[in-house]
Design an enzyme around this catalytic site. Structure first.
Site, PDB file in Angstrom:
ATOM      1  N   ALA A   8      21.374  31.182   0.414  1.00 18.58           N
ATOM      2  CA  ALA A   8      21.617  31.638   1.780  1.00 18.58           C
ATOM      3  C   ALA A   8      21.197  30.524   2.729  1.00 18.58           C
ATOM      4  CB  ALA A   8      20.821  32.910   2.053  1.00 18.58           C
ATOM      5  N   GLY A  11      21.351  27.429   8.460  1.00 18.72           N
ATOM      6  CA  GLY A  11      21.629  26.321   9.372  1.00 18.72           C
ATOM      7  C   GLY A  11      20.362  25.599   9.766  1.00 18.72           C
ATOM      8  N   GLY A  12      19.233  26.016   9.199  1.00 14.72           N
ATOM      9  CA  GLY A  12      17.951  25.385   9.485  1.00 14.72           C
ATOM     10  C   GLY A  12      17.503  24.476   8.361  1.00 14.72           C
ATOM     11  N   CYS A 103      15.854  42.746   8.310  1.00 16.28           N
ATOM     12  CA  CYS A 103      16.961  41.873   7.907  1.00 16.28           C
ATOM     13  C   CYS A 103      16.789  41.416   6.467  1.00 16.28           C
ATOM     14  CB  CYS A 103      17.040  40.670   8.843  1.00 16.28           C
ATOM     15  SG  CYS A 103      18.428  39.554   8.516  1.00 16.28           S
ATOM     16  N   CYS A 196      16.557  37.086  17.001  1.00 15.17           N
ATOM     17  CA  CYS A 196      17.775  36.270  17.058  1.00 15.17           C
ATOM     18  C   CYS A 196      18.884  36.928  17.864  1.00 15.17           C
ATOM     19  CB  CYS A 196      18.264  35.953  15.653  1.00 15.17           C
ATOM     20  SG  CYS A 196      18.934  37.366  14.744  1.00 15.17           S
TER      21      CYS A 196
END
Length: 359
Positions: A8, A11-12, A103, A196
């Site tokens: 997963a 984008g970090g 999440c 977020c």
């Protein structure tokens, strides 16, 4: 022999480095970015590492550098239902939810893991800072400032058995150095913070738009009205700032939110020493580091992410978990997670349903 691993990629820097380590370990790795909003521009913008359009592009570039296949999975509908709507519902009920924990539970290690296993993958890899022991127990990361075992403690044994956390044994500073050496452009990307799906960081404003104005009273412990509010959902236990009270305390000391009553729409405030809690009741317990205890156990409990750890005695009472603290804790709110530890090993977790003041 390597495993088929779904990485997963948010984008970090953390998830990109974790994916690269999974490749180095000999696994067959595929990267996936989770699209969590049907309108990504409505979520937080900037290089923050979570769910924006920029993040999806950063994840794809990282996958290209690592040399792995990359896909985007649309999880917007599931995320809206299981995380965003849950967040709003919990606040409306006078509770304080943790959306990152939800999440992890509902999206990354339920929806994503279920789909990954159905597609023939053996495990899901993430950039979380935590470790999995040889016996399958979840343990704290070696970097205490980055440890995320608290928000992962809601996972069950089967989910942990299919999880990989390659960064748990490494301090964050070294992860960034490693990302630089690998040529990952996200090496210096700032960490994500706050919620977020609240683009401007204004939780109270977000809830007001969702729930509307619900004027009510702010009172002290004996019921004297001290001020008013536009919605009890805008307050959390232990809050000091933003009360805007009409009448100062007689002794001049600051007041804190002691309780939130959604039915009467009342917020009760009082002095700091009234915040102390000794006894906690929690529900929906999940046990991963031990079997559900049949007798009281001595352990430690953490009551918020990166919060203080308290010595305690924990015992099951029917379907509920009772936690008796050795010393009072402040700011304990229904809806938060109580995570039990033995040393650095997670024993189990549960959702706080009630807290009683120290006497």
């Amino acid at each position: 022999m390597g495993l088929r691993v779904l990485a997963a990629m948010s984008g970090g820097v953390d998830s990109a480095t974790a994916a690269a380590r999974a490749v180095d370990a000999g696994h067959e790795v595929t990267g996936v970015h989770l699209a969590l909003s049907s309108n990504p521009q409505s979520y937080r913008t900037g290089a923050r590492g979570c769910c924006t359009i920029e993040d999806a592009r950063d994840a794809r570039r990282a996958a290209d550098v690592i040399g792995i296949p990359f896909y985007v999975w649309d999880m917007a509908e599931r995320f809206a239902r299981d995380v965003v709507d849950d967040f709003v519902t919990e606040y409306a009920a006078g509770r304080t939810p943790n959306p990152c924990l939800r999440c992890n539970e509902k999206i990354k290690f339920e929806a994503v893991l279920d789909r990954a296993l159905a597609l023939g993958f053996d495990a899901v890899c993430t950039g979380h800072y935590a470790r999995i022991a040889d016996d399958g127990a979840l343990r704290r990361a070696v970097d205490p400032g980055k440890d995320q075992s608290y928000v992962l403690a809601v996972l069950n044994k089967d989910q942990i058995a299919h999880a990989m956390f390659p960064l748990g044994d490494t301090p964050k500073t070294l992860v960034r150095e490693e990302a630089h050496s690998r040529g990952l452009l996200v090496a210096d990307k700032p960490d994500s913070h706050d919620v977020c799906f609240i683009a401007d960081g204004d939780t109270r404003g977000f809830l007001a738009r969702k729930l509307g104005s619900e004027p009510g009273a702010i009172v002290d412990a004996d019921g004297t009205v001290l001020g008013s509010h536009e919605g009890a959902y805008g307050y959390t236990i232990g809050q000091r700032k933003g009360l805007h009270l009409d009448r100062p305390a007689p002794d001049g000391r600051p007041r804190y939110v002691l309780s939130i009553e959604p039915v009467s729409n009342t917020v009760t405030v009082g002095p700091a020493d009234a915040l102390g809690v000794r006894e906690i009741t929690a529900i929906r317990s999940v046990w991963t580091g031990c079997e559900p205890p049949t007798a009281p156990i001595e352990c430690a409990v953490q009551l918020r992410a990166h919060g203080e750890v308290h010595d305690c005695v924990a015992a099951m009472e029917g379907d509920s978990l009772r936690i008796d603290l050795r010393s009072p804790a402040r700011g304990v709110a229904p809806g938060q997670a109580a995570v039990l530890y033995a040393g650095d090993t997670v024993l189990g977790s549960a959702t706080i349903s009630a807290a009683r003041a120290a006497v």
